[in-house]
Scaffold this motif. Structure first.
Motif, short mmCIF file in Angstrom:
data_model
loop_
_atom_site.label_atom_id
_atom_site.label_comp_id
_atom_site.label_asym_id
_atom_site.label_seq_id
_atom_site.Cartn_x
_atom_site.Cartn_y
_atom_site.Cartn_z
N VAL A 70 44.89 50.75 31.62
CA VAL A 70 45.03 52.03 30.94
C VAL A 70 43.66 52.61 30.59
O VAL A 70 42.74 51.89 30.17
N ASN A 71 43.52 53.90 30.80
CA ASN A 71 42.31 54.66 30.45
C ASN A 71 41.05 54.13 31.12
O ASN A 71 39.94 54.42 30.67
N TRP A 72 41.23 53.38 32.21
CA TRP A 72 40.06 52.83 32.92
C TRP A 72 39.15 53.93 33.44
O TRP A 72 39.60 54.99 33.88
N LYS A 73 37.85 53.64 33.38
CA LYS A 73 36.84 54.48 34.01
C LYS A 73 35.90 53.59 34.80
O LYS A 73 35.75 52.40 34.49
N LYS A 74 35.29 54.15 35.81
CA LYS A 74 34.40 53.39 36.68
C LYS A 74 33.34 52.69 35.84
O LYS A 74 32.67 53.29 35.01
N GLY A 75 33.21 51.39 36.04
CA GLY A 75 32.29 50.57 35.26
C GLY A 75 32.99 49.69 34.24
O GLY A 75 32.43 48.69 33.79
N ASP A 76 34.23 50.06 33.87
CA ASP A 76 35.01 49.23 32.94
C ASP A 76 35.54 47.99 33.66
O ASP A 76 35.58 47.93 34.89
N ASP A 77 35.98 47.00 32.87
CA ASP A 77 36.63 45.83 33.45
C ASP A 77 37.89 46.24 34.19
O ASP A 77 38.56 47.22 33.82
N VAL A 78 38.23 45.47 35.21
CA VAL A 78 39.43 45.74 36.01
C VAL A 78 40.37 44.54 35.90
O VAL A 78 40.02 43.50 35.32
N ILE A 79 41.56 44.69 36.46
CA ILE A 79 42.56 43.63 36.45
C ILE A 79 42.59 42.94 37.80
O ILE A 79 42.62 43.62 38.84
N VAL A 80 42.57 41.64 37.80
CA VAL A 80 42.68 40.87 39.04
C VAL A 80 44.08 41.06 39.61
O VAL A 80 45.08 40.92 38.89
N HIS A 81 44.17 41.38 40.88
CA HIS A 81 45.46 41.66 41.50
C HIS A 81 46.37 40.42 41.44
O HIS A 81 45.90 39.29 41.63
N PRO A 82 47.67 40.63 41.19
CA PRO A 82 48.59 39.48 41.07
C PRO A 82 48.62 38.59 42.31
O PRO A 82 48.98 37.41 42.21
N THR A 83 48.27 39.12 43.48
CA THR A 83 48.31 38.29 44.70
C THR A 83 47.11 37.37 44.83
O THR A 83 47.08 36.52 45.72
N VAL A 84 46.14 37.49 43.93
CA VAL A 84 44.95 36.63 43.94
C VAL A 84 45.21 35.43 43.04
O VAL A 84 45.47 35.59 41.84
N SER A 85 45.15 34.23 43.59
CA SER A 85 45.36 33.02 42.78
C SER A 85 44.16 32.78 41.89
O SER A 85 43.07 33.33 42.11
N ASN A 86 44.35 31.93 40.89
CA ASN A 86 43.23 31.60 40.01
C ASN A 86 42.10 30.92 40.79
O ASN A 86 40.92 31.14 40.50
N GLU A 87 42.45 30.11 41.78
CA GLU A 87 41.41 29.46 42.59
C GLU A 87 40.61 30.49 43.37
O GLU A 87 39.39 30.41 43.46
N GLU A 88 41.31 31.44 43.97
CA GLU A 88 40.62 32.52 44.68
C GLU A 88 39.76 33.33 43.71
O GLU A 88 38.63 33.73 44.04
N ALA A 89 40.30 33.59 42.54
CA ALA A 89 39.59 34.41 41.56
C ALA A 89 38.27 33.78 41.15
O ALA A 89 37.29 34.49 40.89
N LYS A 90 38.23 32.46 41.12
CA LYS A 90 36.98 31.79 40.74
C LYS A 90 35.86 32.13 41.72
O LYS A 90 34.69 32.22 41.34
N THR A 91 36.23 32.33 42.97
CA THR A 91 35.25 32.69 44.00
C THR A 91 34.98 34.19 44.01
O THR A 91 33.83 34.64 44.05
N LEU A 92 36.06 34.96 43.97
CA LEU A 92 35.91 36.41 44.07
C LEU A 92 35.36 37.04 42.80
O LEU A 92 34.56 37.99 42.86
N PHE A 93 35.79 36.51 41.66
CA PHE A 93 35.43 37.11 40.37
C PHE A 93 35.01 35.99 39.40
O PHE A 93 35.79 35.59 38.53
N PRO A 94 33.79 35.46 39.53
CA PRO A 94 33.37 34.30 38.73
C PRO A 94 33.49 34.50 37.22
O PRO A 94 33.61 33.53 36.48
N GLU A 95 33.46 35.74 36.77
CA GLU A 95 33.50 36.01 35.33
C GLU A 95 34.90 36.41 34.84
O GLU A 95 35.05 36.90 33.72
N PHE A 96 35.92 36.16 35.65
CA PHE A 96 37.26 36.62 35.25
C PHE A 96 37.77 35.84 34.04
O PHE A 96 37.42 34.67 33.83
#
Length: 217
Positions: free
Chosen positions: A176-202
Motif C-alpha cells: 500500500v502507498n508504495w513509491k519507488k525506493g520503498d521496501d517491496v514484498i517478496v512474491h509468494p512464488t519465491v521460497s524462503n531459500e530462494e529469497a536468501k539468495t535473491l533478497f539477502p536483507e528480506f
C-alpha cells in the motif's frame, strides 16, 4: 463483455494528430498508455493533456509511449492542441486519436452509457476518462475509469508503471502507498531459500508477508 486485465489489447487502425497508426505496430517493444477524453475543448481534459505533455520525459525514461483519444475529428484536435499548449505553457508531442464515430471507444468499452448528461449534441455518449496501461506483449495490465467530472492523477499512473515494471523484473509485489525506493514484498512464488539468495536483507513478518529493500534506478 468488457476488457479485462490480462487480455490482449485490441488492435486497430486510426487517424491521429501525428498521422495514421496501426496500434500494435505503433506500440512496438514499448509500454503504452491509452487514455480517453469525453471531448475536445473541455476544461478537465485540457488540464490533463497539458499535464501529460509536461510529464512526457517521466514516461519516456520508463519506455512508455503515450496516446490520447477523444470523440472528435482531427481538425478539432489540432485546434485544441493549440489551446492546450497555450494554457499549459507546454508542447503536446504525443498523438491524439480521432474517434468521432466512437468505433475505438466502443472497441475498448469506454463509452459512458450511464450518465445521460455526458452526451454530445447528437445524443451520442461521450467516453469516460479511462486509462489503459499496456505492456510490450500488448497485454492490458491496468484499467482505470474516472467520471467525466474528475481529472486523473498521473502521479498514481506513473507509480503503477513503476510497480508493474519492477514486479516483472524482480519477482516482487508492492505494498500500500508504495513509491519507488520503498521496501517491496517478496512474491509468494519465491521460497524462503530462494529469497536468501535473491533478497539477502528480506524480513519475514508473517509466513505470507515478507518484505525486502530493493534498489532500483
Amino acid at each position: 463483455m468488457g476488457i479485462r486485465l490480462g487480455d490482449i489489447a485490441p488492435d486497430f487502425e486510426a487517424q491521429t494528430t501525428k498521422g495514421p497508426i496501426k496500434f500494435h505496430e505503433w506500440i512496438g517493444n514499448s509500454w503504452a498508455i491509452l487514455f480517453s477524453h469525453p471531448g475536445d475543448f473541455t476544461p478537465v481534459c485540457t488540464t490533463e493533456l497539458a499535464e501529460v505533455a509536461r510529464r512526457a520525459p517521466d514516461f519516456e525514461k520508463r519506455n512508455v509511449k503515450l496516446i490520447g483519444i477523444s470523440a472528435n475529428g482531427l481538425e478539432d484536435h489540432h485546434k485544441w492542441v493549440e489551446d492546450i499548449n497555450e494554457w499549459g505553457s507546454t508542447s503536446v508531442q504525443y498523438p491524439i486519436i480521432a474517434d468521432a464515430d466512437r468505433k475505438i471507444s466502443t472497441l475498448y468499452d469506454m463509452l459512458d452509457e450511464q450518465d445521460p448528461t455526458n452526451r454530445d449534441a447528437k445524443g451520442l455518449p461521450f467516453t469516460i476518462r479511462t486509462v489503459f496501461i499496456i505492456d510490450p506483449k500488448k497485454v492490458i495490465r491496468l484499467t482505470l475509469s474516472y467520471p467525466a467530472s474528475t481529472g486523473r492523477n498521473f502521479d498514481e499512473i506513473l507509480r503503477v508503471v513503476d510497480s508493474l515494471q519492477i514486479g516483472d523484473k524482480y519477482r516482487v509485489t508492492t505494498p500500500v502507498n508504495w513509491k519507488k525506493g520503498d521496501d517491496v514484498i517478496v512474491h509468494p512464488t519465491v521460497s524462503n531459500e530462494e529469497a536468501k539468495t535473491l533478497f539477502p536483507e528480506f524480513k519475514i513478518h508473517k509466513p505470507y508477508l515478507r518484505t525486502t529493500p530493493l534498489k532500483v534506478e
